[in-house]
Scaffold this motif. Structure first.
Motif, short mmCIF file in Angstrom:
data_model
loop_
_atom_site.label_atom_id
_atom_site.label_comp_id
_atom_site.label_asym_id
_atom_site.label_seq_id
_atom_site.Cartn_x
_atom_site.Cartn_y
_atom_site.Cartn_z
N ILE A 87 0.86 -1.19 0.00
CA ILE A 87 0.00 0.00 0.00
C ILE A 87 0.89 1.23 0.00
N SER A 94 -5.35 3.60 -2.03
CA SER A 94 -5.17 2.14 -1.99
C SER A 94 -5.46 1.59 -0.59
N HIS A 106 -8.36 -0.95 0.43
CA HIS A 106 -8.14 -2.14 1.25
C HIS A 106 -9.22 -2.24 2.33
#
Length: 111
Positions: free
Chosen positions: A7, A12, A16
């Protein structure tokens, strides 16, 4: 677990969180602490490496007596390790801000 190391930005990390289906503030807090633990451990190990190289440089330069030659050898390694420490500090800050942003997106009190 390896995915957490890849990450690199807020989006991102928020992706997640969304892929995990985290809607509860306790679950978000738990996941955040897991990610922070990984990056804090990396930061601490990098600091240990940095100071280890510094101490080895001092000891070797005192034994050999040639400060400049050893500095040319160890300085690039120490600079590289220090940049990794700074990168991990920035990642920790990014994780905190991304978690706050995700909590705002889903309307949950910040974890």
């Amino acid at each position: 677990m390896l995915k957490l190391l890849t990450i690199t930005d807020e989006r991102s990390l928020i992706g997640h969180y969304k892929s995990q289906g985290l809607k509860d503030s306790d679950a978000i807090y738990s996941e955040k602490q897991t990610i922070l633990k990984i990056h804090k451990t990396k930061k601490m190990s990098n600091w240990v490496l940095f100071w280890m190289f510094f101490v080895v440089y001092l000891i070797m330069s005192l034994l050999i007596g040639n400060f400049l030659t050893l500095l040319i050898v160890t300085a690039p390694v120490m600079v590289f390790i220090y940049t990794r420490v700074r990168k991990n500090k920035k990642m920790i800050e990014m994780i905190n801000s991304a978690t706050e942003n995700y909590c705002k997106e889903i309307g949950v009190p910040a974890a």
